[in-house]
Enzyme design. Structure first.
Site, PDB file in Angstrom:
ATOM      1  N   HIS A 156       0.844  -1.203   0.000  1.00  0.00           N
ATOM      2  CA  HIS A 156       0.000   0.000   0.000  1.00  0.00           C
ATOM      3  C   HIS A 156       0.879   1.253   0.000  1.00  0.00           C
ATOM      4  CE1 HIS A 156      -3.700   2.276   1.468  1.00  0.00           C
ATOM      5  NE2 HIS A 156      -2.724   3.138   1.705  1.00  0.00           N
ATOM      6  N   GLU A 157       1.888   1.277   0.873  1.00  0.00           N
ATOM      7  CA  GLU A 157       2.759   2.458   0.964  1.00  0.00           C
ATOM      8  C   GLU A 157       3.613   2.626  -0.289  1.00  0.00           C
ATOM      9  OE1 GLU A 157       2.062   4.646   3.200  1.00  0.00           O
ATOM     10  OE2 GLU A 157       0.669   3.192   4.054  1.00  0.00           O
ATOM     11  N   HIS A 160       1.816   4.346  -3.021  1.00  0.00           N
ATOM     12  CA  HIS A 160       1.788   5.813  -2.893  1.00  0.00           C
ATOM     13  C   HIS A 160       2.992   6.457  -3.580  1.00  0.00           C
ATOM     14  CE1 HIS A 160      -1.679   6.772  -0.492  1.00  0.00           C
ATOM     15  NE2 HIS A 160      -1.353   5.910   0.453  1.00  0.00           N
TER      16      HIS A 160
END
Length: 186
Positions: A156-157, A160
């Site tokens: 998820h990170e 980004h």
């Protein structure tokens, strides 16, 4: 100290941009950013501090979420037992997934994001296991194998850092579509 007002929301162009690589040694500004992002996660996971400062709980915070387009993210996945060390805690800089499982994984209840102020239902299909290579704040190269929840958080990170938001992975026609081999993580 980073607060909710410092976290940009969906619609801001920085969240959809490819972040630039971080150079070493870290500048003072990058060191402060890394420490501030980790401090946010620590504070957000402390019920008293989270309430005092109006923080939404988080297990990851990427630099683009605070409007800094650099490949850096703080990750703090707590242990289920409060007295134990976190499952994974580090600032990951210039991270790369160097291998991953074929088997997909997703969180049963879906994912959320500090930059997204709405609930979006659906399975966010990711890899159940990954091998991650990154640099820590000291510039040391690290390689770690992660599975299940910590693997999901890191993916998820890392998304980004490449202009991807979690809901980009949800099947628009059938948000809960899943192959038989999907590992559901609760």
């Amino acid at each position: 100290m980073i607060k909710m007002r410092d976290i940009i929301r969906e619609g801001n162009h920085t969240l959809r941009a490819e972040a630039k690589q971080v150079k070493f040694p870290l500048s003072e500004a990058d060191q402060k950013l890394a420490n501030d992002m980790m401090e946010y996660l620590e504070n957000s996971q402390d019920p008293e501090l989270a309430k005092k400062y109006g923080l939404r709980a988080g297990v990851g915070l990427a630099a683009p979420q605070v409007d800094v387009s650099e490949q850096m993210a703080a990750v703090l996945v707590p242990s289920e037992n409060e007295d134990d060390e976190p499952v994974f805690k580090d600032v990951i800089i210039n991270p790369v997934i160097i291998s991953h499982s074929v088997q997909p994984g997703a969180l049963t209840e879906g994912e959320g994001c500090l930059s997204v102020d709405r609930d979006i239902a659906g399975y966010v299909i990711r890899h159940d296991r990954i091998t991650l290579r990154y640099y820590n704040m000291a510039g040391e190269e690290k390689k770690i194998r992660l599975k299940n929840y910590p693997a999901i958080v890191c993916q998820h990170e890392i998304d980004h850092l490449h202009g991807i938001l979690f809901y980009d992975h949800i099947n628009g026609d059938n948000p809960f579509a899943a192959d038989d081999d999907l590992v559901l993580i609760s």
